[in-house]
Design a protein around this motif. Structure first.
Motif, PDB file in Angstrom:
ATOM      1  N   VAL A  54       0.894  -1.308   0.026  1.00  0.00           N
ATOM      2  CA  VAL A  54      -0.164   0.055  -0.018  1.00  0.00           C
ATOM      3  C   VAL A  54       0.707   1.038   0.056  1.00  0.00           C
ATOM      4  O   VAL A  54       1.580   1.550   0.829  1.00  0.00           O
ATOM      5  N   LEU A  55       0.501   2.077  -0.879  1.00  0.00           N
ATOM      6  CA  LEU A  55       1.518   3.375  -1.004  1.00  0.00           C
ATOM      7  C   LEU A  55       0.734   4.391  -0.480  1.00  0.00           C
ATOM      8  O   LEU A  55      -0.659   4.744  -1.220  1.00  0.00           O
ATOM      9  N   PHE A  56       0.920   5.442   0.422  1.00  0.00           N
ATOM     10  CA  PHE A  56       0.207   6.503   0.660  1.00  0.00           C
ATOM     11  C   PHE A  56       0.858   7.814  -0.141  1.00  0.00           C
ATOM     12  O   PHE A  56       2.068   7.993   0.024  1.00  0.00           O
ATOM     13  N   GLN A  57       0.277   8.394  -0.835  1.00  0.00           N
ATOM     14  CA  GLN A  57       0.812   9.513  -1.785  1.00  0.00           C
ATOM     15  C   GLN A  57      -0.139  10.743  -1.637  1.00  0.00           C
ATOM     16  O   GLN A  57      -1.462  10.843  -1.528  1.00  0.00           O
ATOM     17  N   GLY A  58       0.686  11.845  -1.849  1.00  0.00           N
ATOM     18  CA  GLY A  58      -0.045  13.139  -1.780  1.00  0.00           C
ATOM     19  C   GLY A  58       0.671  14.082  -1.344  1.00  0.00           C
ATOM     20  O   GLY A  58       1.861  14.359  -1.603  1.00  0.00           O
ATOM     21  N   ASP A  59       0.464  15.083  -0.545  1.00  0.00           N
ATOM     22  CA  ASP A  59       1.020  16.457   0.056  1.00  0.00           C
ATOM     23  C   ASP A  59       1.116  16.417   1.704  1.00  0.00           C
ATOM     24  O   ASP A  59       1.503  15.260   2.016  1.00  0.00           O
ATOM     25  N   SER A  60       1.251  17.366   2.151  1.00  0.00           N
ATOM     26  CA  SER A  60       1.881  17.389   3.749  1.00  0.00           C
ATOM     27  C   SER A  60       0.759  16.672   4.582  1.00  0.00           C
ATOM     28  O   SER A  60       1.286  16.288   5.481  1.00  0.00           O
ATOM     29  N   LEU A  61      -0.284  16.692   4.124  1.00  0.00           N
ATOM     30  CA  LEU A  61      -1.217  15.907   4.823  1.00  0.00           C
ATOM     31  C   LEU A  61      -0.849  14.308   5.210  1.00  0.00           C
ATOM     32  O   LEU A  61      -1.153  13.736   6.280  1.00  0.00           O
ATOM     33  N   THR A  62      -0.324  13.777   3.880  1.00  0.00           N
ATOM     34  CA  THR A  62       0.174  12.487   3.949  1.00  0.00           C
ATOM     35  C   THR A  62       1.439  12.394   4.543  1.00  0.00           C
ATOM     36  O   THR A  62       2.042  11.715   5.394  1.00  0.00           O
ATOM     37  N   ASP A  63       2.325  13.476   3.970  1.00  0.00           N
ATOM     38  CA  ASP A  63       3.709  13.441   4.328  1.00  0.00           C
ATOM     39  C   ASP A  63       3.933  13.615   5.965  1.00  0.00           C
ATOM     40  O   ASP A  63       4.654  12.766   6.475  1.00  0.00           O
ATOM     41  N   TRP A  64       3.402  14.383   6.709  1.00  0.00           N
ATOM     42  CA  TRP A  64       3.590  14.877   7.897  1.00  0.00           C
ATOM     43  C   TRP A  64       4.629  14.291   8.716  1.00  0.00           C
ATOM     44  O   TRP A  64       4.418  13.272   9.861  1.00  0.00           O
ATOM     45  N   GLY A  65       5.755  14.851   8.337  1.00  0.00           N
ATOM     46  CA  GLY A  65       6.913  14.458   9.348  1.00  0.00           C
ATOM     47  C   GLY A  65       7.763  13.055   9.116  1.00  0.00           C
ATOM     48  O   GLY A  65       8.616  12.970   9.892  1.00  0.00           O
ATOM     49  N   ARG A  66       7.238  12.605   7.984  1.00  0.00           N
ATOM     50  CA  ARG A  66       8.073  11.279   7.570  1.00  0.00           C
ATOM     51  C   ARG A  66       9.642  11.638   7.595  1.00  0.00           C
ATOM     52  O   ARG A  66      10.000  12.603   6.887  1.00  0.00           O
ATOM     53  N   ASP A  67      10.463  10.809   7.768  1.00  0.00           N
ATOM     54  CA  ASP A  67      11.873  11.039   7.636  1.00  0.00           C
ATOM     55  C   ASP A  67      12.316  10.487   6.208  1.00  0.00           C
ATOM     56  O   ASP A  67      12.235   9.338   5.881  1.00  0.00           O
ATOM     57  N   ARG A  68      12.695  11.614   5.550  1.00  0.00           N
ATOM     58  CA  ARG A  68      13.059  11.077   4.239  1.00  0.00           C
ATOM     59  C   ARG A  68      14.255  10.385   4.029  1.00  0.00           C
ATOM     60  O   ARG A  68      14.537   9.917   2.677  1.00  0.00           O
ATOM     61  N   SER A  69      14.966  10.227   5.038  1.00  0.00           N
ATOM     62  CA  SER A  69      16.349   9.318   4.967  1.00  0.00           C
ATOM     63  C   SER A  69      15.884   7.939   5.000  1.00  0.00           C
ATOM     64  O   SER A  69      16.959   6.966   5.004  1.00  0.00           O
ATOM     65  N   ASP A  70      14.726   7.715   5.419  1.00  0.00           N
ATOM     66  CA  ASP A  70      14.283   6.367   5.968  1.00  0.00           C
ATOM     67  C   ASP A  70      13.144   5.731   5.056  1.00  0.00           C
ATOM     68  O   ASP A  70      11.938   6.414   5.377  1.00  0.00           O
ATOM     69  N   PRO A  71      13.278   5.052   3.915  1.00  0.00           N
ATOM     70  CA  PRO A  71      12.062   4.800   3.033  1.00  0.00           C
ATOM     71  C   PRO A  71      11.021   4.076   3.747  1.00  0.00           C
ATOM     72  O   PRO A  71       9.909   4.157   3.221  1.00  0.00           O
ATOM     73  N   SER A  72      11.195   3.589   4.711  1.00  0.00           N
ATOM     74  CA  SER A  72      10.049   2.799   5.500  1.00  0.00           C
ATOM     75  C   SER A  72       9.370   3.680   6.607  1.00  0.00           C
ATOM     76  O   SER A  72       8.321   3.312   7.210  1.00  0.00           O
ATOM     77  N   SER A  73       9.611   5.082   6.643  1.00  0.00           N
ATOM     78  CA  SER A  73       9.005   5.986   7.273  1.00  0.00           C
ATOM     79  C   SER A  73       7.683   6.501   6.854  1.00  0.00           C
ATOM     80  O   SER A  73       7.568   6.555   5.937  1.00  0.00           O
ATOM     81  N   LEU A  74       6.606   6.229   7.902  1.00  0.00           N
ATOM     82  CA  LEU A  74       5.044   6.306   7.569  1.00  0.00           C
ATOM     83  C   LEU A  74       4.897   7.941   8.052  1.00  0.00           C
ATOM     84  O   LEU A  74       3.688   8.310   8.015  1.00  0.00           O
ATOM     85  N   GLY A  75       5.787   8.504   8.812  1.00  0.00           N
ATOM     86  CA  GLY A  75       5.329  10.044   9.487  1.00  0.00           C
ATOM     87  C   GLY A  75       4.366   9.652  10.628  1.00  0.00           C
ATOM     88  O   GLY A  75       4.277   8.418  11.202  1.00  0.00           O
ATOM     89  N   HIS A  76       3.892  10.611  11.032  1.00  0.00           N
ATOM     90  CA  HIS A  76       3.137  10.566  12.352  1.00  0.00           C
ATOM     91  C   HIS A  76       1.772  11.211  12.456  1.00  0.00           C
ATOM     92  O   HIS A  76       1.283  11.583  13.254  1.00  0.00           O
ATOM     93  N   GLY A  77       1.220  11.319  11.124  1.00  0.00           N
ATOM     94  CA  GLY A  77      -0.011  11.725  10.788  1.00  0.00           C
ATOM     95  C   GLY A  77      -1.024  10.689  10.569  1.00  0.00           C
ATOM     96  O   GLY A  77      -0.904   9.331  10.966  1.00  0.00           O
ATOM     97  N   TRP A  78      -1.968  10.757   9.884  1.00  0.00           N
ATOM     98  CA  TRP A  78      -3.009  10.017   9.743  1.00  0.00           C
ATOM     99  C   TRP A  78      -2.540   8.761   8.688  1.00  0.00           C
ATOM    100  O   TRP A  78      -3.106   7.519   8.977  1.00  0.00           O
TER     101      TRP A  78
END
Length: 211
Positions: free
Chosen positions: A11-35
């Protein structure tokens, strides 16, 4: 128990800041801390037998055109079986904040290109999350004239492409009746912890992954 998701889905979550939400760009497995991160965590907890894999490639500030520009590397190359897409509010925001106008027709063309390429290359299934707005000011309420036609585009494309539609704008409109916009959003667009939780729960419920 039947859900939209199947065993082994990527499953890929894709979009803007609402999806991004603090994900660690250096870690491909990071999912951020948002919805998106909340939804992935709960999906894995509730349906461990499905063996789901999740990726988050949301980028703050992105319009539909900017998502399209990075679609090859940040979507197609990952070979997801399911793509959850939320994009559009920045197309509206930039009109009012920066005078950068993206027509509804151009928005639809970009959005359709994303879906077409993923369907043709990957035969992916789609979850389309409509963009939403919880106005905090009268000035922001005027954004509706620009955003509502984009919401209509997403609804129409969901029907055309056989996608699952998450009616997020309706979800938050109803939620504001209960608690008021400030409970759910900090600025009319970005979500509070409660707002992220509500959207994550709605995503899971829409896909049949109930608690």
């Amino acid at each position: 128990m039947t859900t939209f998701l199947t065993r082994g889905d990527r499953v890929l979550f894709q979009g803007d800041s609402l999806t991004d939400w603090g994900r660690d760009r250096s870690d491909p497995s990071s999912l951020g801390h948002g919805w998106a991160g909340i939804a992935a965590a709960l999906a894995g907890a509730r349906r461990p037998e499905l063996g789901l894999t999740f990726h988050n490639r949301g980028v703050g500030g992105d319009t539909a055109a900017l998502v399209r520009d990075r679609w090859e590397a940040d979507a197609l190359a990952l070979e997801p079986t399911v793509i959850s897409l939320l994009v559009g509010v920045n197309d509206t925001w930039r009109r009012y904040a920066q005078g950068q106008v993206t027509s509804v027709e151009a928005y639809e063309e970009h959005y359709r290109a994303l879906l077409d390429s993923a369907r043709e290359r990957l035969d992916a299934r789609f979850v389309l999350v409509e963009p939403f707005l919880l106005p905090r000011t009268a000035q922001q309420a005027a954004w509706r004239e620009d955003l509502d036609p984009r919401i209509a585009v997403v609804r129409r494309l969901a029907d055309e492409y056989g996608a699952v539609l998450l009616a997020a704008d309706t979800l938050f409109a109803e939620a504001t009746i209960v608690a008021g916009a400030a409970h759910w959003t900090t600025d009319g667009v970005h979500l509070t912890p409660a707002g992220n939780g509500l959207l994550a729960e709605a995503w899971l419920d829409t896909l049949g992954i109930n608690g």
